[in-house]
Design an enzyme around this catalytic site. Structure first.
Site, PDB file in Angstrom:
ATOM      1  CG  ASP A  89      10.488  -8.062  -5.480  1.00  0.00           C
ATOM      2  OD1 ASP A  89      10.098  -7.503  -4.260  1.00  0.00           O
ATOM      3  OD2 ASP A  89      10.458  -7.823  -6.583  1.00  0.00           O
ATOM      4  CG  HIS A 114      11.087  -3.080  -7.722  1.00  0.00           C
ATOM      5  ND1 HIS A 114      10.186  -2.885  -6.679  1.00  0.00           N
ATOM      6  CD2 HIS A 114      11.430  -4.149  -7.843  1.00  0.00           C
ATOM      7  CE1 HIS A 114       9.837  -4.287  -6.311  1.00  0.00           C
ATOM      8  NE2 HIS A 114      10.767  -4.995  -6.936  1.00  0.00           N
ATOM      9  NE  ARG A 161      -6.354  -2.902  12.513  1.00  0.00           N
ATOM     10  CZ  ARG A 161      -7.086  -2.352  11.543  1.00  0.00           C
ATOM     11  NH1 ARG A 161      -7.267  -2.766  10.616  1.00  0.00           N
ATOM     12  NH2 ARG A 161      -7.715  -1.256  12.035  1.00  0.00           N
ATOM     13  CB  CYS A 166       9.465  -1.899  -3.728  1.00  0.00           C
ATOM     14  SG  CYS A 166      10.262  -0.629  -4.145  1.00  0.00           S
ATOM     15  CD  GLU A 196       0.074   0.978   3.579  1.00  0.00           C
ATOM     16  OE1 GLU A 196       0.038   2.125   2.714  1.00  0.00           O
ATOM     17  OE2 GLU A 196      -0.121   0.814   4.710  1.00  0.00           O
TER      18      GLU A 196
END
Length: 293
Positions: free
Chosen positions: A144, A129, A85, A90, A61
């Site tokens: 990953d 990334h 929570r 990445c 997220e």
């Protein structure tokens, strides 16, 4: 759909990516991911269990950059976030994952990649990334935990032109001279995900890339809502107002969300995210819901 259970809070000493791992944080992490206990051997089976456990326990997220909040890569901040929570993208996922692997005795080298999934062939994309190269008994694997809805849910052997099966789809790696390209099979076609080389990246590299993707106005993480929760049966995906669930072998279920309040409810109930705790997020979700179709 039921809400993900909350995990216990953790308080641990200050840690930086470049320092020796802090064992206290691993207990909470392994409890959250259900991948085992400290002392387990650094084997391929352990790596596979840890990777899948991480991906299924911690949603992907971008609520912080969307709400204009900073994204920390400090281990205590990351552990606190996921045990309250929340998830991340990445740099957060793979920084925490690498910390766990190093603590468990794995040799894990951080790498940077250029995302190709939505880029035209003639456009050079930045290295935005993060992924890991893990060596086990002389064999190298790509591992990953942070590529959203296309994240491989198993380690991939670093071999070219070999289709590799994971619990959530088929992948392969293509050798491009000094670089490698990760591809995923989607509806019978091979989608290019990202391109990387095997040069180790350093904390300063991730600090720079993380700052760019979390603050730059052209970054889609600062403009669009993205959330992914992976479960045994498939993946829940939310992109702005478009929610879908993609089972492993069946057509996707899709629906359109019509208000910021409805988006927040789906983030809470379906993705298990504490969306109501993110300052400024509600206004951003309202704005997304009001965008022209």
């Amino acid at each position: 759909m039921s809400r993900l259970p909350s995990a216990p809070e953790l308080h641990c000493s200050r840690y930086r990516f470049r320092e020796h791992p802090v064992s206290d944080s691993i207990a909470a992490y392994l409890n959250l991911t259900g991948a085992g206990v400290p002392g387990i051997a650094p084997s391929l089976d352990t790596l596979a269990r840890l990777q899948r456990g991480h991906i299924q326990a911690i949603p992907f997220e971008n609520l912080n950059p969307l709400a204009g909040l900073p994204v920390s890569l400090e281990i205590p901040a990351l552990v606190k976030k996921v045990t309250e929570r929340r998830g991340g993208y990445c740099f957060e996922h793979n920084t925490l994952y690498r910390h766990a692997l190093a603590t468990l005795g794995f040799q894990a080298t951080p790498l940077l990649a250029r995302v190709r999934m939505t880029a035209p062939p003639d456009v050079v994309t930045p290295r935005t990334h993060m992924l890991l190269l893990v060596e086990i008994d002389g064999e190298r694997f790509i591992s990953d935990t942070g590529f959203g809805k296309m994240t491989p849910t198993a380690p991939l052997r670093l071999v070219a032109d070999t289709v590799q099966h994971t619990p959530h789809g088929r992948y392969r790696l293509a050798s491009l001279g000094d670089e490698w390209r990760l591809e995923a099979e989607v509806d019978g076609d091979w989608l290019h995900l990202y391109v990387f080389d095997l040069r180790p990246a350093y904390p300063v590299d991730f600090e720079m890339s993380n700052w760019y993707v979390s603050t730059h106005p052209v970054s889609h993480f600062t403009r669009d809502l993205i959330a992914v929760r992976t479960v045994d049966e498939g993946r829940h995906v939310l992109h702005n107002t478009r929610y879908s669930f993609q089972p492993s072998e069946l057509p996707a279920e899709r629906r359109e969300l019509v208000s910021g309040e409805q988006i927040a409810q789906v983030l809470e109930d379906t993705f298990g995210l504490a969306a109501s705790d993110v300052p400024g997020l509600a206004a951003k979700l309202d704005g997304i819901a009001r965008r022209p179709a």
